[in-house]
Design a protein around this motif. Structure first.
Motif, PDB file in Angstrom:
ATOM      1  N   PHE A   7       5.967  18.487   4.796  1.00 38.46           N
ATOM      2  CA  PHE A   7       5.552  17.876   3.528  1.00 38.46           C
ATOM      3  C   PHE A   7       5.153  18.938   2.504  1.00 38.46           C
ATOM      4  O   PHE A   7       4.299  18.712   1.630  1.00 38.46           O
ATOM      5  CB  PHE A   7       4.421  16.878   3.750  1.00 38.46           C
ATOM      6  N   ILE A  47       0.871  -1.188   0.000  1.00 38.66           N
ATOM      7  CA  ILE A  47       0.000   0.000   0.000  1.00 38.66           C
ATOM      8  C   ILE A  47       0.902   1.231   0.000  1.00 38.66           C
ATOM      9  O   ILE A  47       1.726   1.390   0.901  1.00 38.66           O
ATOM     10  CB  ILE A  47      -0.945  -0.015   1.226  1.00 38.66           C
ATOM     11  N   GLY A  72      -8.339   4.717  -0.144  1.00 41.59           N
ATOM     12  CA  GLY A  72      -7.762   4.047   1.019  1.00 41.59           C
ATOM     13  C   GLY A  72      -8.800   3.407   1.920  1.00 41.59           C
ATOM     14  O   GLY A  72      -8.733   2.197   2.203  1.00 41.59           O
ATOM     15  N   LEU A 127      13.848   9.346  10.138  1.00 42.43           N
ATOM     16  CA  LEU A 127      14.001   8.716   8.823  1.00 42.43           C
ATOM     17  C   LEU A 127      15.371   9.037   8.217  1.00 42.43           C
ATOM     18  O   LEU A 127      16.237   8.183   8.163  1.00 42.43           O
ATOM     19  CB  LEU A 127      12.855   9.173   7.908  1.00 42.43           C
ATOM     20  N   TRP A 141       1.419   8.719  -2.941  1.00 45.24           N
ATOM     21  CA  TRP A 141       1.476   9.314  -4.278  1.00 45.24           C
ATOM     22  C   TRP A 141       2.789  10.028  -4.552  1.00 45.24           C
ATOM     23  O   TRP A 141       3.061  10.393  -5.680  1.00 45.24           O
ATOM     24  CB  TRP A 141       0.328  10.324  -4.449  1.00 45.24           C
ATOM     25  N   ASN A 142       3.618  10.277  -3.534  1.00 46.32           N
ATOM     26  CA  ASN A 142       4.718  11.213  -3.776  1.00 46.32           C
ATOM     27  C   ASN A 142       5.870  10.605  -4.571  1.00 46.32           C
ATOM     28  O   ASN A 142       6.558  11.313  -5.292  1.00 46.32           O
ATOM     29  CB  ASN A 142       5.192  11.860  -2.471  1.00 46.32           C
ATOM     30  N   GLY A 166      -8.044   0.083   0.315  1.00 42.48           N
ATOM     31  CA  GLY A 166      -6.902  -0.165   1.201  1.00 42.48           C
ATOM     32  C   GLY A 166      -7.326  -1.018   2.389  1.00 42.48           C
ATOM     33  O   GLY A 166      -6.636  -1.962   2.781  1.00 42.48           O
ATOM     34  N   LYS A 167      -8.476  -0.690   2.941  1.00 36.92           N
ATOM     35  CA  LYS A 167      -8.956  -1.447   4.108  1.00 36.92           C
ATOM     36  C   LYS A 167      -9.270  -2.900   3.725  1.00 36.92           C
ATOM     37  O   LYS A 167      -8.869  -3.839   4.431  1.00 36.92           O
ATOM     38  CB  LYS A 167     -10.212  -0.772   4.681  1.00 36.92           C
ATOM     39  N   GLY A 171       6.635   9.181   7.600  1.00 35.17           N
ATOM     40  CA  GLY A 171       7.252  10.466   7.302  1.00 35.17           C
ATOM     41  C   GLY A 171       8.490  10.742   8.135  1.00 35.17           C
ATOM     42  O   GLY A 171       8.829  10.009   9.067  1.00 35.17           O
ATOM     43  N   PRO A 187      -1.954   1.274  -5.133  1.00 40.39           N
ATOM     44  CA  PRO A 187      -1.328   2.602  -5.187  1.00 40.39           C
ATOM     45  C   PRO A 187      -2.262   3.673  -4.647  1.00 40.39           C
ATOM     46  O   PRO A 187      -3.460   3.431  -4.471  1.00 40.39           O
ATOM     47  CB  PRO A 187      -1.074   2.811  -6.684  1.00 40.39           C
ATOM     48  N   PHE A 215       3.497  -1.134   4.043  1.00 39.90           N
ATOM     49  CA  PHE A 215       2.823   0.163   3.884  1.00 39.90           C
ATOM     50  C   PHE A 215       3.822   1.298   3.886  1.00 39.90           C
ATOM     51  O   PHE A 215       4.737   1.332   4.711  1.00 39.90           O
ATOM     52  CB  PHE A 215       1.831   0.342   5.044  1.00 39.90           C
ATOM     53  N   THR A 216       3.642   2.247   2.985  1.00 39.82           N
ATOM     54  CA  THR A 216       4.339   3.529   3.070  1.00 39.82           C
ATOM     55  C   THR A 216       3.286   4.620   3.035  1.00 39.82           C
ATOM     56  O   THR A 216       2.401   4.589   2.171  1.00 39.82           O
ATOM     57  CB  THR A 216       5.315   3.743   1.898  1.00 39.82           C
ATOM     58  N   GLY A 217       3.390   5.570   3.943  1.00 42.91           N
ATOM     59  CA  GLY A 217       2.416   6.658   3.950  1.00 42.91           C
ATOM     60  C   GLY A 217       2.448   7.405   5.257  1.00 42.91           C
ATOM     61  O   GLY A 217       3.497   7.529   5.894  1.00 42.91           O
ATOM     62  N   SER A 218       1.290   7.866   5.662  1.00 40.40           N
ATOM     63  CA  SER A 218       1.221   8.752   6.824  1.00 40.40           C
ATOM     64  C   SER A 218       1.141   7.961   8.127  1.00 40.40           C
ATOM     65  O   SER A 218       0.686   6.812   8.160  1.00 40.40           O
ATOM     66  CB  SER A 218      -0.011   9.644   6.703  1.00 40.40           C
TER      67      SER A 218
END
Ligand code: NAD
Length: 464
Positions: free
Chosen positions: A370, A148, A208, A396, A151-152, A212-213, A252, A176, A226-229
């Protein structure tokens, strides 16, 4: 009559499949839709997971050498289509074309790397007593992986999961981000066209909270990568824990750049500009706080200002980003900090911002911005700089500039980040792990540890 927008279906079991509904994909530079992707249903997600489950039976026992050759074919297909994929990223995410091309080129390197690594997934045998007796210690793919992604970096972050997972013998369902699904989807389609068996790589597009769920909670998924918030990571971790799913969370950062008193200031400014404003600040590895010795602050800021004047950014990928940029700068001003630049330009772009006089309690030095904001914060001595570098709950990527490399390395070791770069800004290489420490995540991607993250070990003990 207006031509209908091109439509792109799901990638399920080696084929392109339509779903019941479609979602617009918009160009952030214009705000206009230019394509549609399938909005997967829970049934589509189940079909994707089931096809991955069926495929993993054969893929996990495919000899590592053959797996490596298949991944190498995928890598070559990606090389050949790199230009087209970069155009898609540029269009759907707003990243300048050159940055998009660099993203795809680096992603290709990662696939080539793990094609070679696939051949090194060794089984070892420790004999005990002869006649086949002893301990067979064998790596086995963890199973079906849900990837999952945000977008960046819509291609890189899929590839960091997909390539090592395939090398380890796993099958993957990619989800995505809905803001930028086309390039990631195209990569999954290419994986299939390059000859990977059907079901080994699938892609479900959609939002998502529903798609995503459905994927993260599906009983047929063995690992969620997972990559994201942080916000969504906590939700996913909450689902994964009662189901005992393996989990990796890449979140992040709040990148500190520690400029030491013997630093080449031009190098330090170069690092701060390139990493502060790459992808319009929408990068997890951004430089967000530059920590400079008090005596060098003025010289640093003067040089930085000159370089900042030449920076031209692409559009912000989302309206949320535009609003956040404005809010963070307003909050800094309200706390008495000085803000230079940062203006709204044309409804989709903003100017890069430099902030001085901000300290703890100001949102942009406490929370991942961000958006393209760099704060410069003076320090009294190196321990104070290290304490500030480690203050926010992120870990990070950090940066150090200084000419005494031994001292710079000592400072790097004291910075609690999974990656620290000294005197430069190329952060990611395929052969080294990339991991978020503390509030920046769990687990790691890339390098040997990033391959082993998709492996479970079996000990077959032959006693008699
Ligand atoms: P996000 O968390 O909103 O979305 C990430 C993915 O999760 C998307 O595919 C989204 O559709 C999905 N999702 C959203 N809600 C969900 C839910 N309830 N259940 C399941 N899935 C759901 O993140 P974003 O805004 O797209 O990305 C920005 C964040 O990603 C930033 O914090 C950034 O620093 C971080 N990031 C980290 C890395 C890294 O390697 N550590 C790399 C890039 C970005």
């Amino acid at each position: 009559m207006i031509d209908p927008l091109p439509r792109y279906g799901l990638v399920l079991d080696g084929a392109e499949v339509a779903s019941g509904a479609w979602m617009d994909v918009t160009d952030p530079a214009t705000g206009l839709a230019f394509a549609q992707v399938a909005a997967a249903t829970a049934a589509d997600v189940s079909q994707a997971v089931n096809s991955a489950r069926a495929a993993v039976v054969g893929w996990r026992v495919t000899p590592p050498l053959e797996r490596g050759q298949a991944i190498a074919r995928f890598a070559r297909a990606l090389d050949a289509e790199a230009g087209r994929i970069a155009e898609l990223i540029h269009r759907e995410e707003g990243k300048p074309l050159g940055e998009a091309q660099a993203e795809v080129a680096r992603a290709c390197e990662v696939v080539h790397h793990f094609a070679a690594e696939a051949e090194r997934v060794w089984t070892t045998f420790l004999p005990a007593g002869g006649q086949g007796r002893g301990s067979e210690i064998r790596p086995d793919g963890i199973g079906v992986v849900a990837a999952i992604t945000p977008w960046n970096f819509p291609v890189a972050l899929v590839i960091w999961k997909l390539a090592p997972a395939l090398a380890a013998g796993c099958c993957v369902v990619v989800k995505p981000a809905q803001e930028a699904p086309l390039a990631a989807r195209a990569v999954c389609e290419l994986a299939n066209r390059s000859g990977l068996p059907p079901g080994v790589v699938n892609c479900v597009t959609g939002d998502g909270p529903s798609v995503g769920k459905a994927l993260a909670t599906h009983p047929g998924v063995d690992k969620v990568a997972f990559t994201g918030s942080r916000r969504v990571a906590e939700i996913i971790a909450g689902w994964a824990s009662p189901r005992l799913k393996a989990l990796s969370l890449e979140l992040g950062g709040h990148g500190p750049l520690v400029v030491l008193d013997d630093a080449d200031l031009d190098v330090a400014v170069d690092v701060a500009i390139s990493q502060g404003y790459a992808n319009a600040g929408q990068a997890c590895y951004s430089v967000n706080r530059v920590l400079v010795p008090r005596a060098l602050e003025r010289a640093f800021v003067e040089r930085f200002r000159t370089r900042m004047a030449d920076v031209v950014l692409g559009p912000m990928a989302t309206d949320r980003g535009l609003v956040r940029h404005r809010d963070l700068l307003a909050d800094a001003r309200a706390h008495g900090a000085q803000v230079e630049g940062g203006d709204d330009l044309d409804g989709s772009r903003v100017a890069p911002a430099l902030v001085t006089g901000a300290g703890p309690g100001v949102r942009l030095v406490d929370e991942e911005p961000f958006t393209p904001i760099v704060a410069v914060m003076p320090y009294k001595d190196v321990p104070e700089a290290i304490a500030e570098a480690n203050r926010p709950d992120y870990g990070l990527v950090g940066y150090v500039c200084g000419q005494d490399l031994r001292r710079a390395a000592d400072v790097a070791h004291a910075i609690e980040c999974g990656t620290v770069v000294i005197n430069g800004w190329r952060v990611v290489v395929p052969y080294a792990p990339y991991s978020g420490w503390r509030g920046s995540g769990i687990g790691c991607e890339l390098g040997r540890p990033g391959l082993e993250a998709f492996i479970r070990w079996q000990h077959v003990r032959v006693l008699a």
